[in-house]
Design a protein around this motif. Structure first.
Motif, PDB file in Angstrom:
ATOM      1  N   ASP A   1     -13.404   8.988  -0.621  1.00 12.95           N
ATOM      2  CA  ASP A   1     -14.626   8.559  -1.312  1.00 12.95           C
ATOM      3  C   ASP A   1     -14.479   7.189  -1.961  1.00 12.95           C
ATOM      4  O   ASP A   1     -15.383   6.740  -2.662  1.00 12.95           O
ATOM      5  N   ALA A   2     -13.328   6.554  -1.768  1.00 10.61           N
ATOM      6  CA  ALA A   2     -13.081   5.311  -2.498  1.00 10.61           C
ATOM      7  C   ALA A   2     -13.594   4.095  -1.741  1.00 10.61           C
ATOM      8  O   ALA A   2     -13.814   4.135  -0.526  1.00 10.61           O
ATOM      9  N   GLU A   3     -13.833   3.027  -2.510  1.00 11.26           N
ATOM     10  CA  GLU A   3     -14.106   1.732  -1.909  1.00 11.26           C
ATOM     11  C   GLU A   3     -12.861   0.895  -2.206  1.00 11.26           C
ATOM     12  O   GLU A   3     -12.518   0.689  -3.370  1.00 11.26           O
ATOM     13  N   VAL A   4     -12.160   0.460  -1.152  1.00  8.12           N
ATOM     14  CA  VAL A   4     -10.870  -0.210  -1.353  1.00  8.12           C
ATOM     15  C   VAL A   4     -10.993  -1.683  -1.003  1.00  8.12           C
ATOM     16  O   VAL A   4     -11.515  -2.042   0.053  1.00  8.12           O
TER      17      VAL A   4
ATOM     18  N   ILE B   1      -4.806   4.091   2.335  1.00  6.60           N
ATOM     19  CA  ILE B   1      -5.321   4.527   1.029  1.00  6.60           C
ATOM     20  C   ILE B   1      -6.556   5.413   1.220  1.00  6.60           C
ATOM     21  O   ILE B   1      -6.705   6.441   0.564  1.00  6.60           O
ATOM     22  N   LEU B   2      -7.414   5.014   2.177  1.00  4.83           N
ATOM     23  CA  LEU B   2      -8.638   5.796   2.413  1.00  4.83           C
ATOM     24  C   LEU B   2      -8.335   7.211   2.899  1.00  4.83           C
ATOM     25  O   LEU B   2      -9.103   8.137   2.639  1.00  4.83           O
ATOM     26  N   ALA B   3      -7.203   7.365   3.601  1.00  6.87           N
ATOM     27  CA  ALA B   3      -6.858   8.703   4.093  1.00  6.87           C
ATOM     28  C   ALA B   3      -6.675   9.654   2.914  1.00  6.87           C
ATOM     29  O   ALA B   3      -7.022  10.833   2.989  1.00  6.87           O
TER      30      ALA B   3
ATOM     31  N   ARG C   1      -0.243   2.879  -5.220  1.00  7.53           N
ATOM     32  CA  ARG C   1       0.750   1.823  -5.045  1.00  7.53           C
ATOM     33  C   ARG C   1       1.734   2.201  -3.936  1.00  7.53           C
ATOM     34  O   ARG C   1       2.042   1.387  -3.061  1.00  7.53           O
ATOM     35  N   ASP C   2       2.210   3.462  -3.965  1.00  7.01           N
ATOM     36  CA  ASP C   2       3.177   3.897  -2.952  1.00  7.01           C
ATOM     37  C   ASP C   2       2.539   3.945  -1.563  1.00  7.01           C
ATOM     38  O   ASP C   2       3.207   3.666  -0.565  1.00  7.01           O
ATOM     39  N   LEU C   3       1.252   4.296  -1.507  1.00  5.53           N
ATOM     40  CA  LEU C   3       0.559   4.312  -0.210  1.00  5.53           C
ATOM     41  C   LEU C   3       0.529   2.908   0.377  1.00  5.53           C
ATOM     42  O   LEU C   3       0.800   2.708   1.564  1.00  5.53           O
ATOM     43  N   ALA C   4       0.212   1.906  -0.472  1.00  4.03           N
ATOM     44  CA  ALA C   4       0.160   0.523   0.015  1.00  4.03           C
ATOM     45  C   ALA C   4       1.551   0.082   0.467  1.00  4.03           C
ATOM     46  O   ALA C   4       1.718  -0.523   1.534  1.00  4.03           O
TER      47      ALA C   4
END
Ligand SMILES: [Zn+2]
Ligand SMILES: [Zn+2]
Length: 319
Positions: free
Chosen positions: A284-287, A278-280, A226-229
């Motif tokens: 390995d995530a799919e966002v 977020i990916l940084a 959430r904080d990254l976004a």
């Protein structure tokens, strides 16, 4: 911290090596225990062999996970096959619960009708070899944990440290049965090991079920996402954050609120930038991000029932 000084490739290499070492150790252990069981007919050796089989499958899961050698997604399974592993472990844990019950029944039967242990000394030597092997693995794992801070390796090491105590106990029970002729010790100890096996299986079972039922990432991770976004200057609010993981792959989806007067081109660009933020942190995530004008009434909030992003925190307009 020490582990931040290492290059990422070196950390990855160490983690891979640690999972390979753990898998190889479990394989040799199963071999030694099959031999020891065949020679001695000791039920506590049999029980600890079952524990090693469980350790082997967990080791195999970690081995595959750090290599990301998962079967890729296809036309009919577009989210991939990350749940194959927890599914396999679930089946195995259930099987081992059954095995533990059978062992306890057999051990009780042997308590009533004492059963001699043969070649206890040979069995004890095999178990001693298992202990030496485990200690070697633990020393290597300590080294890897110090360098990488890997939680997976740490969890593995905690389990193997407990296994050492079990193996020492088995040697005592073998020798006691043989030298003093108290055959019930083997059966009594086997019951103890069976409970240990159930406890081990239970831990692994709850992890697998969590993944199979799309368990959310822990609150601190959700907080971080959430904080990254929100760290993107054009993101004015975040809601409906949902996460899940299938083995090593994570799926993250959320809604972001932006200035209503942005062009579609700009809104899209800011969304892509937010995904990159977020990916940084979660490579390995799919966002997946849905963008909407700030302050829109939520006529279709899928997460309304589940409450704010972090229960008890930020229960304001941004949730
Ligand atoms: Zn074990
Ligand atoms: Zn929304």
């Amino acid at each position: 911290m020490t582990h931040s000084a290492l290059a990422p490739e070196e950390v990855a290499r160490l983690k891979k090596a640690a999972t390979a070492a753990s898998l190889a150790t479990a394989t040799v252990m199963i071999g030694l225990k099959v031999g020891a069981w065949a020679i001695t007919d000791s039920i506590s050796v049999l029980t600890s062999m079952m524990d090693s089989i469980l350790d082997f499958s967990v080791g195999l899961m970690n081995f595959v996970a750090v290599r990301k050698a998962l079967s890729p997604a296809n036309r009919f399974h577009r989210f991939g096959f990350g749940k194959v592993e927890p599914l396999a472990v679930l089946a195995e844990a259930v099987f081992l619960f059954g095995v533990a019950i059978m062992i306890i029944i057999e051990a009780i039967d042997r308590l009533r009708h004492p059963h001699p242990i043969s070649h206890a000394e040979l069995g004890a030597w095999a178990m001693a070899a298992v202990i030496v092997l485990t200690i070697g693995l633990l020393i290597y794992q300590r080294h890897v944990i110090r360098k990488t801070g890997s939680l997976v390796v740490q969890a593995d090491a905690i389990h193997y440290a407990a296994d050492v105590m079990i193996h020492v106990g088995i040697i005592f029970s073998l020798l006691l049965s043989d030298l003093a002729g108290v055959f019930w010790v083997d059966s009594a100890f086997a019951c103890g090991v069976a409970f240990y096996l159930v406890w081990n299986a239970k831990t692994i079972l709850s992890e697998s079920v969590g993944i199979l039922l799309d368990g959310e990432l822990p609150d601190n991770e959700r907080h971080k996402i959430r904080d990254l976004a929100l760290s993107h200057p054009e993101v004015k609010g975040v809601h409906d954050l949902r996460t899940r993981s299938a083995g090593p792959q994570k799926f993250i989806q959320l809604h972001v609120e932006m200035n209503p007067n942005l062009s579609l081109r700009d809104a899209h660009r800011y969304t892509e930038e937010t995904i990159d933020l977020i990916l940084a942190a979660y490579p390995d995530a799919e966002v997946q991000i849905h963008e909407e004008p700030v302050g829109m009434p939520r006529h279709r909030s899928w997460c309304a029932e589940a409450g704010p992003i972090i229960p008890g925190q930020y229960a304001g307009p941004k949730d």
